[in-house]
Design an enzyme around this catalytic site. Sequence first.
Site, short mmCIF file in Angstrom:
data_model
loop_
_atom_site.label_atom_id
_atom_site.label_comp_id
_atom_site.label_asym_id
_atom_site.label_seq_id
_atom_site.Cartn_x
_atom_site.Cartn_y
_atom_site.Cartn_z
N GLU A 1 52.74 28.02 80.97
CA GLU A 1 51.36 28.80 81.38
C GLU A 1 50.53 27.59 81.39
O GLU A 1 50.66 26.60 80.21
CB GLU A 1 50.92 29.81 81.06
CG GLU A 1 51.80 31.10 81.14
CD GLU A 1 51.44 31.58 82.63
OE1 GLU A 1 51.07 30.92 83.36
OE2 GLU A 1 51.69 32.93 82.63
N ASP B 1 64.14 31.39 82.88
CA ASP B 1 63.43 32.39 81.99
C ASP B 1 63.90 33.67 82.29
O ASP B 1 64.60 34.04 83.16
CB ASP B 1 61.95 32.26 82.38
CG ASP B 1 61.57 31.97 83.78
OD1 ASP B 1 62.38 32.47 84.63
OD2 ASP B 1 60.64 31.27 84.02
N HIS C 1 51.82 27.49 86.86
CA HIS C 1 52.90 27.29 85.65
C HIS C 1 54.09 26.77 86.47
O HIS C 1 54.38 26.85 87.62
CB HIS C 1 53.01 28.83 85.22
CG HIS C 1 53.56 29.83 86.01
ND1 HIS C 1 52.96 31.15 85.90
CD2 HIS C 1 54.60 30.00 86.70
CE1 HIS C 1 53.64 31.75 86.54
NE2 HIS C 1 54.58 31.16 87.27
N ASN D 1 48.83 29.96 89.21
CA ASN D 1 47.75 29.08 88.24
C ASN D 1 48.63 27.72 87.83
O ASN D 1 48.01 27.27 86.80
CB ASN D 1 47.67 29.80 87.09
CG ASN D 1 48.97 30.54 86.24
OD1 ASN D 1 50.15 30.11 86.68
ND2 ASN D 1 48.86 31.00 85.16
#
Length: 240
Positions: free
Chosen positions: A141, A66, A136, A134
């Site tokens: 996400e 990313d 991801h 979280n």
Amino acid sequence: MKLMPLTEPGDAIACAARAIIEMVQRKPDAILGLATGGTMEPLYALLVAAHRDGLSFARIRTVNLDEYVGLPPDHPNSYHRYMARHFLEHVDVPPANSFIPCGHIDPARAASQYASLLDDLGPVDLQLLGIGENGHIGFNEPGTALDAPTRVTALSPITMAANARFFSPGAEVPSQAVTMGTAAILSARRIVVLATGRAKSAALADALDGPVCPECPASYLRLHPDCTIHADHAAGALLR
Ligand code: F6R
């Protein structure tokens, strides 16, 4: 999916680095999928040390997961600069063999070009993954489908808050990224996950003990035939 015995952080990092080193030794022209983030900094230091001890990456190709939207490649917080600083400037991967999506100027176009590049390259031999607080993976996400494409995506407030530690105080933290999609990540032949620190404990427990579901994209890793997780005691503290 295989969870390795929980260890001290240095041992988990060394085991994940060892998996990459063995891949490079066994297959000198392998395609490595690479991750950024705080977790990976000591791992890259071990790969650089292995290079100084004689390991060559000269025929390796690398694809990163990313890049932030809005940051030019030479921005100090871009993942282009991260990769140069921690790994690429110190090893012999030819610049033409390393690929990182572009997040500035026209991110949507850059994402579709990156998706085509990944298709053309073929399956990644070993994909290195961190895990977000979280759940991801990459910047897929919570809410991301199992077969999500490589695309521009919004970062959650939790991810932005976690990433703020890398930016100067008061600087704007990017709210979007170009990310390799879950479909591309899961198409890797082998996946190696590294999770260290207490901040990852809830995500790791959700990923391993909760349902396989979009609310925790890391749970999708349980569907992969060759995924190994290296975690320290702190990251594994909430596992059943
Ligand atoms: C980075 C990436 C992210 C990170 C994750 C954990 O390329 O794709 O999924 O692996 O956000 O980041 P750290 O290691 O900083 O906690």
